[in-house]
Motif scaffolding. Structure first.
Motif, mmCIF file in Angstrom:
data_model
loop_
_atom_site.group_PDB
_atom_site.id
_atom_site.type_symbol
_atom_site.label_atom_id
_atom_site.label_comp_id
_atom_site.label_asym_id
_atom_site.label_seq_id
_atom_site.Cartn_x
_atom_site.Cartn_y
_atom_site.Cartn_z
ATOM 1 N N ALA B 121 0.904 -1.220 -0.028
ATOM 2 C CA ALA B 121 0.138 -0.018 -0.075
ATOM 3 C C ALA B 121 0.804 1.236 -0.109
ATOM 4 N N LYS B 122 1.163 1.842 -1.242
ATOM 5 C CA LYS B 122 2.074 2.873 -1.405
ATOM 6 C C LYS B 122 1.265 4.228 -1.434
ATOM 7 N N TRP B 123 -0.104 4.162 -1.280
ATOM 8 C CA TRP B 123 -0.935 5.487 -1.555
ATOM 9 C C TRP B 123 -0.512 6.425 -0.459
ATOM 10 N N LEU B 126 2.505 8.043 -0.817
ATOM 11 C CA LEU B 126 2.467 9.208 -1.901
ATOM 12 C C LEU B 126 1.689 10.289 -1.564
ATOM 13 N N GLY B 127 0.563 10.159 -0.986
ATOM 14 C CA GLY B 127 -0.032 11.434 -0.413
ATOM 15 C C GLY B 127 0.792 11.972 0.614
ATOM 16 N N PHE B 185 -6.198 13.015 -0.507
ATOM 17 C CA PHE B 185 -6.197 11.784 -0.335
ATOM 18 C C PHE B 185 -6.031 11.473 1.284
ATOM 19 N N ARG B 189 -8.791 9.216 3.207
ATOM 20 C CA ARG B 189 -8.234 8.132 3.592
ATOM 21 C C ARG B 189 -8.835 8.139 5.114
#
Lengths: 128, 351
Positions: B121-123, B126-127, B185, B189
């Motif tokens: 889970a790289k999100w 990134l965010g 994001f 989230r």
């Protein structure tokens, strides 16, 4: 306090970073430039407050209207009509780009791209 | 509930400058007094947090590692995952602070039927990276309003950030788009993912609302509700050179809202989760080398412990030992020593 040396260096670095505007101005701060307003005219096409804040939007709208919609008349809020043209309308009174436009634009660092197509009066004079 | 409360507080904070400047006309208070006070709170608060952390003893050496420790010379060890000396620690810290390396390892956990499944889970990374880097660049970019003449480095940064001229006048700032993407994001989230929502407090939502508020007022000022930038720079330059003046020309109320939210953020910063800006440098799991076997880490609150040598112990139990047939070591070393309690040293007592 543990690692006192490192911690003090850290605090100093942090303070220097957050007071950077002070250091960058230190000993080299210049006076705020005053744009030169036309002497013989009392008012611009809209109110002073509106022009100071919104002139770029007005000019952008003018550009779209003149180039894309073939509209060449601007009706000001007080009902007066103006020919939509930067060089012939605006710069008739504000005839010095360096002393009017550039003094503020350089002060607040904006990059207007008017002059990639338009020619300032003083530049035009040089070529004539 | 948590979301509601923090959003309500945020709305109240929005209203304060709106009423204060728009209705009551307290320009001087909102343009000069509050920013100065909040900045002072920010700097002093950060120093307070630093000193507080620096005074906390670190009883154990607890670096988190995820690689081979340095041991025998022919075993290759992982310099970044298990740093052995200060240089390697610094290297690991730099990558952590600038690129959020540990967050890159973030995993997601999902139940599939009765099976717990972990996945990449790289999100979040990134965010986070979008938000933090954009925020830093925006912060530095704002120096154009606090310096005169503006250093060419800052002019260059500003020029690079706004080099896309395709979306009209004024050219759009790339960091404006990226920070909104990142913040949206990070907020969504917490709102959408039930697992994250469950562990989110008001203090998690509030900074997101606050920073989003700052970003949105800033973006609005640039693209829609224009304000007199010349007058603003008169004010901000005055603040930076300690000769603050409220400009004669009226600046739009939205500017004061922006400035007030920034001031609130600054004052709130040291006393909230945002102090992780400082905390990351004081994380013992990150800032210590994994060299337990080479360097002994002494617990700072250790005091000399009351003890008996073997000779003294043997002397005390000589009789029962002899009766039980346990051999007596006549050569046991008899050392003179003091023994201590936490109340201080005492002479060796006859036990």
């Amino acid at each position: 306090m543990y690692n006192a040396g490192k911690v003090i260096v850290f605090i100093v670095v942090l303070i220097v970073f957050f007071t950077i505007p002070m250091w960058l101005n230190f000993g080299r701060v210049e006076a705020i430039p005053q744009p030169e307003l036309p002497k013989d005219k009392a008012k611009c096409i809209e109110s002073k407050e509106y022009m100071r804040a919104y002139h770029m939007k007005l000019l952008d709208d003018w550009r779209k209207q003149a180039i894309r919609e073939n509209k060449h008349v601007y009706v000001a809020k007080d009902g007066e009509k103006y020919f939509i043209n930067l060089q012939k309308t605006c710069m008739k009174c504000h005839n010095n780009k360096e002393k009017f436009c550039d003094s503020c634009h350089n002060f607040v660092v904006t990059h207007p791209d008017c002059w990639s197509c338009h020619i300032a009066p003083e530049v035009a004079e040089k070529w004539q | 509930m948590n979301v509601g409360w923090s959003f309500l507080i945020f709305l109240v904070l929005l209203l304060i400058p709106w009423v204060g400047v728009g209705v009551l006309g307290l320009q001087g208070l909102f343009a000069i007094v509050i920013p100065y006070v909040c900045f002072l709170v920010f700097v002093i608060g950060l120093i307070y947090r630093i000193l507080n952390w620096a005074k906390s003893p670190q009883p154990f050496k607890i670096p988190t590692t995820c690689g081979q420790q340095k041991s025998l010379p022919w075993i290759k060890y992982s310099r970044l995952e298990s740093p052995f000396n200060t240089f390697e620690v610094v290297l690991r810290m730099v990558l952590e602070v600038l690129f959020f390396r540990s967050l890159f390892r973030n995993l997601r956990a999902d139940l599939q039927g009765k099976k717990l499944i972990y996945g990449s889970a790289k999100w979040l990374w990134l965010g986070a990276i979008l938000f933090h880097w954009s925020f830093l660049i925006i912060l530095i970019r704002h120096l154009r309003l606090f310096t005169n003449p503006v250093p060419s480095v800052i002019q260059f940064l500003d020029y690079m950030d706004s080099f896309i001229h395709s979306f009209g006048v004024p050219p759009v700032y790339i960091t404006d788009i990226l920070i909104i993407a990142g913040l949206s994001f990070l907020l969504l989230r917490r709102l959408v993912d039930a697992k994250v929502s469950y562990i989110s407090h008001g203090s998690d939502y509030f900074p997101l609302f606050l920073i989003l508020g700052i970003v949105i007022t800033g973006v609005l000022m640039r693209y829609n509700l224009k304000v007199d930038v010349y007058a603003i720079k008169q004010l901000t330059l005055g603040l930076a050179t300690f000769k603050p003046v409220v400009p004669e020309v009226k600046i739009g109320t939205i500017f004061y809202v922006h400035l007030f939210l920034v001031s609130v953020l600054a004052a709130y910063f040291p006393f909230s989760k945002l102090a992780h800006m400082i905390g990351v440098f004081f994380s013992p799991t990150r800032n210590m080398p994994n060299n337990n076997r080479a360097d002994m880490h002494v617990n700072p609150w250790n005091y000399p412990v009351k003890h008996l040598t073997y000779a003294e112990w043997q002397e005390r139990f000589r009789e029962p030992m002899e009766n039980a047939g346990i051999p007596i070591d006549e050569e046991a070393e008899k050392e003179e020593h003091e023994w201590y309690t936490i109340y201080g040293p005492n002479k060796n007592l006859n036990l």
